[in-house]
Design an enzyme around this catalytic site. Structure first.
Site, mmCIF file in Angstrom:
data_model
loop_
_atom_site.group_PDB
_atom_site.id
_atom_site.type_symbol
_atom_site.label_atom_id
_atom_site.label_comp_id
_atom_site.label_asym_id
_atom_site.label_seq_id
_atom_site.Cartn_x
_atom_site.Cartn_y
_atom_site.Cartn_z
ATOM 1 N N CYS A 1 0.868 -1.187 0.000
ATOM 2 C CA CYS A 1 0.000 0.000 0.000
ATOM 3 C C CYS A 1 0.901 1.233 0.000
ATOM 4 O O CYS A 1 2.089 1.124 -0.341
ATOM 5 C CB CYS A 1 -0.967 -0.020 1.182
ATOM 6 S SG CYS A 1 -0.184 -0.008 2.807
ATOM 7 N N ASN B 1 2.331 1.502 4.304
ATOM 8 C CA ASN B 1 2.647 0.209 4.942
ATOM 9 C C ASN B 1 2.367 0.244 6.447
ATOM 10 O O ASN B 1 3.063 -0.394 7.235
ATOM 11 C CB ASN B 1 4.122 -0.205 4.673
ATOM 12 C CG ASN B 1 4.457 -1.648 5.045
ATOM 13 O OD1 ASN B 1 5.599 -1.945 5.407
ATOM 14 N ND2 ASN B 1 3.511 -2.547 4.979
ATOM 15 N N CYS C 1 -1.313 0.685 7.360
ATOM 16 C CA CYS C 1 -2.750 0.379 7.501
ATOM 17 C C CYS C 1 -3.142 -0.853 6.689
ATOM 18 O O CYS C 1 -3.314 -1.941 7.216
ATOM 19 C CB CYS C 1 -3.608 1.576 7.101
ATOM 20 S SG CYS C 1 -3.444 3.001 8.203
ATOM 21 N N ARG C 2 -3.311 -0.682 5.372
ATOM 22 C CA ARG C 2 -3.886 -1.768 4.561
ATOM 23 C C ARG C 2 -2.972 -2.960 4.377
ATOM 24 O O ARG C 2 -3.396 -4.110 4.592
ATOM 25 C CB ARG C 2 -4.300 -1.207 3.184
ATOM 26 C CG ARG C 2 -5.439 -0.226 3.253
ATOM 27 C CD ARG C 2 -5.585 0.548 1.966
ATOM 28 N NE ARG C 2 -4.464 1.460 1.764
ATOM 29 C CZ ARG C 2 -4.267 2.204 0.702
ATOM 30 N NH1 ARG C 2 -5.112 2.102 -0.316
ATOM 31 N NH2 ARG C 2 -3.240 3.021 0.616
ATOM 32 N N SER C 3 -1.720 -2.722 3.942
ATOM 33 C CA SER C 3 -0.889 -3.896 3.599
ATOM 34 C C SER C 3 -0.459 -4.713 4.822
ATOM 35 O O SER C 3 -0.440 -5.948 4.726
ATOM 36 C CB SER C 3 0.304 -3.513 2.718
ATOM 37 O OG SER C 3 1.171 -2.614 3.349
ATOM 38 N N ASP D 1 -8.079 3.799 1.210
ATOM 39 C CA ASP D 1 -7.124 4.199 2.246
ATOM 40 C C ASP D 1 -7.903 4.670 3.477
ATOM 41 O O ASP D 1 -8.634 5.667 3.403
ATOM 42 C CB ASP D 1 -6.267 5.335 1.672
ATOM 43 C CG ASP D 1 -5.195 5.792 2.623
ATOM 44 O OD1 ASP D 1 -5.219 5.376 3.789
ATOM 45 O OD2 ASP D 1 -4.330 6.567 2.184
HETATM 46 P P1 4NP Z 1 -1.770 2.812 4.117
HETATM 47 O O1 4NP Z 1 -2.392 4.169 4.711
HETATM 48 O O2 4NP Z 1 -1.243 3.162 2.736
HETATM 49 O O3 4NP Z 1 -2.921 1.870 4.053
HETATM 50 O O4 4NP Z 1 -0.665 2.393 5.069
HETATM 51 C C1 4NP Z 1 -1.674 5.361 4.798
HETATM 52 C C2 4NP Z 1 -0.816 5.580 5.834
HETATM 53 C C3 4NP Z 1 -0.112 6.788 5.916
HETATM 54 C C4 4NP Z 1 -0.292 7.748 4.953
HETATM 55 C C5 4NP Z 1 -1.158 7.519 3.911
HETATM 56 C C6 4NP Z 1 -1.836 6.331 3.826
HETATM 57 N N1 4NP Z 1 0.383 8.988 5.048
HETATM 58 O O5 4NP Z 1 0.187 9.843 4.189
HETATM 59 O O6 4NP Z 1 1.193 9.178 5.972
#
Ligand code: 4NP
Length: 175
Positions: free
Chosen positions: A20, A23, A25-27, A137
């Site tokens: 994702c 790294n 939340c989703r992945s 997201d």
């Molecule tokens: P992820 O979510 O891609 O599912 O881990 C996010 C975590 C952090 C950020 C964006 C999306 N960020 O912009 O810091």
């Protein structure tokens, strides 16, 4: 014969990398859910499961607290430390699964060869019973967003596991 059959790594394990943006939340949630499915199926020796992000700003961090709490309430302990995708990942992994179209485009750009780009798939491609075409997201969402992501990931991971272990001939490519 599944698409995934063609990419068995030499150590006998089927290696999957979930990707994702951050790294956190989703992945890592996909990693924890898929590992849980593998373990419950008694297939732990046949798989290696990891996750990474296209953005390196959270390197070394545990998954987001909101995702850890939502996942824990479903029985998943998320202890992965965030890391960025590397060019070696395209050699090391048999399958690289992107959470959304931006992740997919970034991975296609990073892939060092046409052959390695064929390892990249969209997580939503494994969804059944949902009309959404990406894993959203949840970072700027409330609790419902995290629950939705976990619902989607449980569905997609179950189908992904089946796609690898059931090839239509009743044989499992990871054994
Ligand atoms: P992820 O979510 O891609 O599912 O881990 C996010 C975590 C952090 C950020 C964006 C999306 N960020 O912009 O810091």
């Amino acid at each position: 014969m599944t698409i995934e059959d063609n990419h068995m790594s030499t150590n006998g394990k089927y290696r999957i990398l979930f990707v994702c943006l951050g790294n956190i939340c989703r992945s890592p949630a996909a990693q924890g859910i898929f590992q849980s499915i593998v373990d419950r199926a008694g297939e732990s020796d046949g798989f290696e499961v990891d996750s990474a992000g296209t953005y390196s700003g959270h390197q070394g961090d545990l998954p987001d607290r909101r995702m850890r709490e939502a996942a824990a309430s479903r029985g998943y302990v998320l202890s992965h430390r965030a890391r960025p995708v590397t060019s070696m990942d395209f050699l090391d992994f048999d399958l690289i699964v992107a959470m959304d179209d931006n992740n997919y485009a970034d991975l296609m750009h990073l892939a060092p060869s046409v052959e390695s780009s064929r390892k990249i798939k969209r997580m939503a491609g494994y969804l059944t019973g949902h009309s959404i075409s990406y894993i959203p997201d949840p970072y700027y969402m409330g609790r419902d967003g995290f629950e939705l992501v976990l619902d989607l990931l449980e569905n997609a991971c179950t189908n992904l596991f089946r796609s690898i272990t059931e090839d239509g001939n009743g044989t499992c490519p990871v054994r």
